[in-house]
Design a protein around this motif. Structure first.
Motif, mmCIF file in Angstrom:
data_model
loop_
_atom_site.group_PDB
_atom_site.id
_atom_site.type_symbol
_atom_site.label_atom_id
_atom_site.label_comp_id
_atom_site.label_asym_id
_atom_site.label_seq_id
_atom_site.Cartn_x
_atom_site.Cartn_y
_atom_site.Cartn_z
ATOM 1 N N ALA A 375 0.829 -1.202 0.000
ATOM 2 C CA ALA A 375 0.000 0.000 0.000
ATOM 3 C C ALA A 375 0.865 1.254 0.000
ATOM 4 O O ALA A 375 0.377 2.328 -0.326
ATOM 5 N N GLY A 376 2.139 1.113 0.368
ATOM 6 C CA GLY A 376 3.016 2.279 0.356
ATOM 7 C C GLY A 376 2.976 3.070 1.639
ATOM 8 O O GLY A 376 2.870 4.290 1.613
ATOM 9 N N PHE A 387 7.749 6.469 -3.716
ATOM 10 C CA PHE A 387 8.288 7.828 -3.605
ATOM 11 C C PHE A 387 9.296 8.112 -4.713
ATOM 12 O O PHE A 387 9.221 9.139 -5.396
ATOM 13 N N PHE A 390 7.435 8.408 -8.028
ATOM 14 C CA PHE A 390 6.700 9.661 -8.197
ATOM 15 C C PHE A 390 7.667 10.805 -8.468
ATOM 16 O O PHE A 390 7.412 11.671 -9.298
ATOM 17 N N VAL A 402 1.089 11.291 -11.890
ATOM 18 C CA VAL A 402 1.425 11.180 -10.468
ATOM 19 C C VAL A 402 0.173 11.320 -9.615
ATOM 20 O O VAL A 402 -0.034 10.572 -8.658
ATOM 21 N N VAL A 406 -1.338 8.636 -7.102
ATOM 22 C CA VAL A 406 -1.643 8.922 -5.691
ATOM 23 C C VAL A 406 -3.059 8.477 -5.366
ATOM 24 O O VAL A 406 -3.305 7.812 -4.351
ATOM 25 N N VAL A 407 -3.993 8.828 -6.248
ATOM 26 C CA VAL A 407 -5.378 8.428 -6.018
ATOM 27 C C VAL A 407 -5.468 6.905 -5.911
ATOM 28 O O VAL A 407 -6.167 6.355 -5.053
ATOM 29 N N SER A 409 -3.104 4.855 -4.972
ATOM 30 C CA SER A 409 -2.543 4.394 -3.704
ATOM 31 C C SER A 409 -3.609 4.439 -2.620
ATOM 32 O O SER A 409 -3.681 3.568 -1.757
ATOM 33 N N ILE A 410 -4.449 5.478 -2.689
ATOM 34 C CA ILE A 410 -5.502 5.607 -1.674
ATOM 35 C C ILE A 410 -6.518 4.475 -1.836
ATOM 36 O O ILE A 410 -6.932 3.853 -0.866
ATOM 37 N N VAL A 413 -5.451 1.106 -0.467
ATOM 38 C CA VAL A 413 -5.559 0.929 0.989
ATOM 39 C C VAL A 413 -6.852 0.196 1.324
ATOM 40 O O VAL A 413 -6.891 -0.638 2.225
ATOM 41 N N GLY A 414 -7.912 0.499 0.560
ATOM 42 C CA GLY A 414 -9.208 -0.102 0.835
ATOM 43 C C GLY A 414 -9.161 -1.607 0.896
ATOM 44 O O GLY A 414 -9.593 -2.206 1.873
#
Lengths: 464, 478
Positions: A375-376, A387, A390, A402, A406-407, A409-410, A413-414
């Motif tokens: 998930a980073g 990192f 990006f 990028v 980022v979106v 990566s969010i 997480v789910g």
């Protein structure tokens, strides 16, 4: 070069050992042999061995094999991964003891293919590498002949894979037609002097399609979920870590080798493929209940992330290696836990993981770390990988991709956290079972390497 | 001796606590948190004597990242808040029995480590790592040891995680962008770089997302009340007492100096947004029937005012923000602790089921009363000083905003005193309520002592933080 020969030799020794009924010795001998090859391989890196200090690259057999830091580092990573996979084998295949030598030697040949894929100097060698790797994987995918889904996976993978190989071959032929060479350096020469025209670019496109298929990037990803789900878990682990990264590394090496000046439209296409892979991989992963399928889709999204290295090719070799190492080490750790939980029951629904935090806290912690790395989340190397990626992309001025990354990566997480939640909050439905030592050892060592890489990124970044 | 010792103590403490086993975990954790507090006091002391307590060590060569810990008035006071509150929070949980206590206390110390690291880092990248790292322990604390129905809790906790993670990722992008410009992550270098107004705007916005979610400023507050309500009290205290201060501190340390132009241009928008949070939080607090939710919304109102003060870009505003962060940190921990005591003994969070406690427990109710009064900023408490400076700074910007912000005191007095009345006063409750034990009383006395002492004599803290804030202000107005 010696690495490649040694690996192939080790594979043959495995087969011979079977004839002489030395089955018990196969795994220890293979692991020790691979460790020795790893040391032998690392000596090639400038700075490690004094004699190699001023040696940028060496070529063998009329430029068939080129040995440089890129190839050596990736080969080392592949060897480490294979050591983990081999260590997992005896417990995983305990019901097919008689075939153990086959499984091990196929894995070794697969490794030989992967090593060839990152140290080629000639299109022929590149194709040989990719085919050795693919054929080994077809066999492994279908290695449970009595299981319908394993058969289906093997068949599907074989049909789709051979089609992709055909495309690659066709691409190579077109490039040969345009430049008159199989040698990477000669092709580069022809491209930069403007001799290559006409058929060159269609050839590159065909090559690209074939390789995008191998790394399972959208829209060439349809085979991945079914094949991943149907294959035995250990094969899935091999495919989603070793094979994916080997294809990615070969792709990068090839594209840098034959056209350093990537044209604008090509980059646009790759950006779109990368964005689509991320979105489709992540959004579909959100809906999965089968852990292997979920990891397959997450792998698709990671392929999308890795494709971002093409936005700034001259400087991203180190980033690609770092990302690959972070992703595969986390992947191996995660699969070691998945295998230990689901074992040979061939059912990887996520409810199997309910309450793992209580029944086996160590494995739950390892899986948590592995998922956090993917998930980073900082301190795990997955975070640093993202990192670096990006920052390289931003340096190339690609802000939009990028933001998309980022979106994503969010979003990721789910689903990673869904599994973590299941492990820590739900009550266990399974009987507590003893985990073989090998599984625990592989999981712990892999995740420790991952964290170590996160704390000391300079360890590998300095060499590329 | 430099600030890295504090971090190392906390980190070793977390490991030692985990390996001490469930029986000894709380004691080991308490020991290490007190040790960290003592180290912080000692560091503050030698810093006052003019010694350099910063720490610098190279870490990654390319990109250039160094372990750069800065010790100045601003960061040290926040670390002091962190270590003292951590000790108090651990002390406050001693009565409870947690299953798997070793993990619980190890996570608390690990979180303190991450938060102290956030306050100390002067390298943007290391700062980001600590910032994210602090999220993982609180996630598990709220998830595993929280109360309420498991499914609903899971939803709220994951919402909180994704919200804050999303915000901070944009901050990371801003940092990377700045690195491309300067080739460095160090705070000083990032401040010195010349950015166009447009660049500053986007960077300001990226930072703002991260901080507005964490503080929270409306409309990013929706995670807060549910998580406060469902987390175990220790988690709520960590969140409200220290963690959201990370965001306000970061506004002062990172956001304003790096991108001052948009902060000046949109000052009124920002302040109105924050003040809107004040009023919104107060009104919602009036309506709450759940004790922890009421405190959560009151916290929303108070931090809204703190953020508004920081965005006024005046020395009074910045100083008021820092003073009020400390005061609010102690008060909110005290209030949540009082709530925890009541909830533990009555086994309910509904205000309507409480009442009639004062008759049984004069000592507890007087302490609770003092905390309530401090929370509504009665003169002679530390909160009054902070709130006064904040409102004064708002008045310098615009008198009407100050009037609106001032409603926090009036509304605050209304809902807090009404809450006190409903919870504590009235006919004797049928359920018996034991008075505070020595240990519980000790926590209250410590908090109240700090609030009253600095309420009457704030000079040491003001002298300690003012040079650093003047420095920051110079950077903003450069």
């Amino acid at each position: 070069m010696t690495t490649l020969i040694a690996i192939a030799g080790l594979g043959i020794i495995c087969l011979i050992a079977e004839i002489f009924n030395l089955r018990k010795a196969i795994v220890p001998v293979t692991i020790i042999g691979l460790l020795a090859i790893l040391c032998l391989n690392l000596v090639n890196i400038p700075g490690v061995h004094v004699a190699n200090l001023n040696m940028e690259q060496r070529s063998f057999y009329n430029n068939m094999i080129i040995q440089n830091n890129y190839g050596t580092l990736f080969s080392s990573l592949f060897i480490v991964l294979t050591i983990f996979l081999v260590a997992l084998s005896p417990d995983f295949h305990k019901e097919h003891k008689a075939k153990l030598s086959d499984f091990i030697s196929i894995k070794l040949f697969l490794l030989a293919g992967a090593v060839a894929m990152v140290s080629f100097g000639n299109m022929a060698m590149f194709f040989l590498g990719i085919e050795i790797l693919s054929i080994s994987l077809y066999v492994l995918a279908a290695s449970e002949p009595k299981n319908v889904s394993s058969n289906e996976a093997g068949m599907k993978y074989f049909l789709m894979g051979s089609f992709a190989s055909g495309l690659i071959l066709f691409g190579i032929a077109l490039i040969y037609g345009a430049t008159g060479a199989f040698d990477i350096a000669a092709i580069y020469e022809a491209v930069s002097t403007g001799v290559a025209k006409g058929w060159f670019f269609p050839g590159v496109v065909l090559l690209t399609i074939g390789l995008l298929f191998k790394i399972a990037a959208v829209p060439f990803h349809f085979w991945a979920p079914d094949v991943y789900e149907g294959s035995p878990a250990l094969t899935t682990a091999t495919m989603s870590t070793l094979a994916k990264v080997a294809a990615m590394a070969a792709f990068y090496k090839l594209m840098r080798g034959i056209n350093l000046e990537v044209p604008g439209t090509y980059v646009t296409v790759l950006i779109i493929v990368s964005a689509l892979s991320m979105f489709i991989g992540n959004l579909t992963a959100l809906k999965q209940n089968n852990v292997k399928r979920m990891l397959a889709f997450s792998g698709i999204s990671h392929a999308g992330f890795m494709l971002m290295v093409f936005l700034n090719p001259p400087v991203t070799a180190g980033t690609l290696f770092y990302y690959a190492a972070a992703y595969t080490l986390a992947g191996i750790a995660a699969f070691a836990v998945v295998i230990s939980v689901c074992g040979d029951k061939r059912n990887e629904e996520s409810f199997k993981f309910n309450g793992l935090g209580k029944t086996n806290p160590l494995m739950a912690a390892v899986l948590t770390c592995a998922l956090l790395s993917m998930a980073g989340i900082p301190i795990f190397s997955g975070f640093f990988a993202k990192f670096f990626l990006f920052s390289q992309a931003l340096k190339a001025g690609q802000v939009a991709i990028v933001i998309i990354a980022v979106v994503n990566s969010i979003i990721s997480v789910g689903y990673y956290f869904k599994l973590i939640l299941a492990m820590y909050t739900k009550e266990s439905t399974e009987e507590k079972q003893a985990v073989p030592f090998a599984y625990t050892a592989v999981a712990v060592v892999a995740i420790l390497l991952n964290i170590l890489l996160g704390i000391f990124p300079d360890m590998v970044l300095g060499y590329l | 001796m430099d600030v890295s010792f504090i971090l190392i103590t906390l980190l070793i403490g977390a490991a030692a606590t985990y390996f001490a086993g469930n029986k000894w975990a709380s004691k080991v954790a308490l020991l290490f948190s007190i040790a960290a507090f003592a180290f912080t006091l000692y560091t503050v002391n030698i810093f006052n004597n003019g010694e350099n307590v910063s720490f610098l060590k190279a870490w990654i060569k390319n990109p250039r990242i160094s372990l750069n810990l800065i010790g100045d008035g601003l960061s040290l006071i926040m670390v002091l808040l962190t270590t003292s509150l951590t000790a108090i929070i651990i002390l406050a949980t001693l009565k409870n029995t947690f299953k798997n206590a070793k993990s619980f206390y190890a996570l608390i110390l690990f979180m303190a480590f991450a938060m102290a690291g956030t306050f100390l880092s002067a390298d943007g990248f290391v700062y980001y790592i600590f910032w994210e790292l602090s999220l993982i322990p609180i996630y598990f604390i709220a998830l595993i040891w929280g109360s309420g129905e498991a499914e609903a809790r899971k939803k709220d906790v994951i919402k909180f995680f994704i919200y804050t993670f999303a915000g901070s990722l944009f901050m990371l992008v801003a940092f990377i962008y700045l690195y491309q410009k300067t080739g460095s992550f160090v705070n000083g270098a990032l401040i010195r770089v010349n950015l166009t107004d447009k660049e500053q705007f986007w960077i300001f916005l990226a930072f703002f997302l991260a901080y507005a979610i964490k503080i929270p400023i409306i409309p990013f507050h929706t995670w807060q009340a549910n998580v406060y309500q469902k987390a175990p009290s220790a988690g709520t205290m960590l969140l409200s007492g220290i963690m959201l201060k990370m965001a306000i501190y970061s506004i002062i340390r990172w956001q304003l100096p790096i991108a001052p132009a948009p902060a000046k241009e949109y000052m009124h928008v920002l302040i109105i947004l924050c003040v809107a949070g004040v009023i919104y939080g107060s009104i919602l607090a009036l309506k709450q029937q759940d004790l922890k939710k009421l405190l959560a919304y009151s916290s929303l109102a108070h931090v809204g005012l703190i953020a508004a003060g920081a965005y006024t870009l005046t020395l009074d505003g910045l100083r008021g923000a820092v003073l009020q962060m400390i005061a609010h940190g102690f008060v909110v921990v005290g209030l949540f602790y009082a709530a925890e005591i009541i909830i533990r003994r009555y086994n309910t969070t509904e205000i309507s089921e409480m009442g009639g406690i004062r008759i049984q427990t004069p000592r507890f109710s007087s302490m609770f009363m003092i905390l309530v009064l401090a929370s509504v900023a009665l003169p002679a408490t530390f909160n009054f000083i902070g709130e006064f400076e904040l409102l004064y700074s708002l008045a310098q910007t615009n008198i009407w905003i100050a009037v609106l912000g001032g409603t926090t005191i009036i509304l605050g007095a209304f809902y807090m005193l009404r809450m006190f009345q409903q919870v504590m006063l009235g006919e004797q409750n049928a359920k018996p309520f034991a008075d505070v034990t020595f240990g519980e009383g000790f926590v209250f006395v410590a908090i109240i002592g700090i609030l009253l002492f600095f309420g009457l004599y704030p000079k040491p803290i003001i002298d300690f933080i003012t040079p650093a804030l003047e420095n920051t202000l110079n950077l903003i107005n450069r």
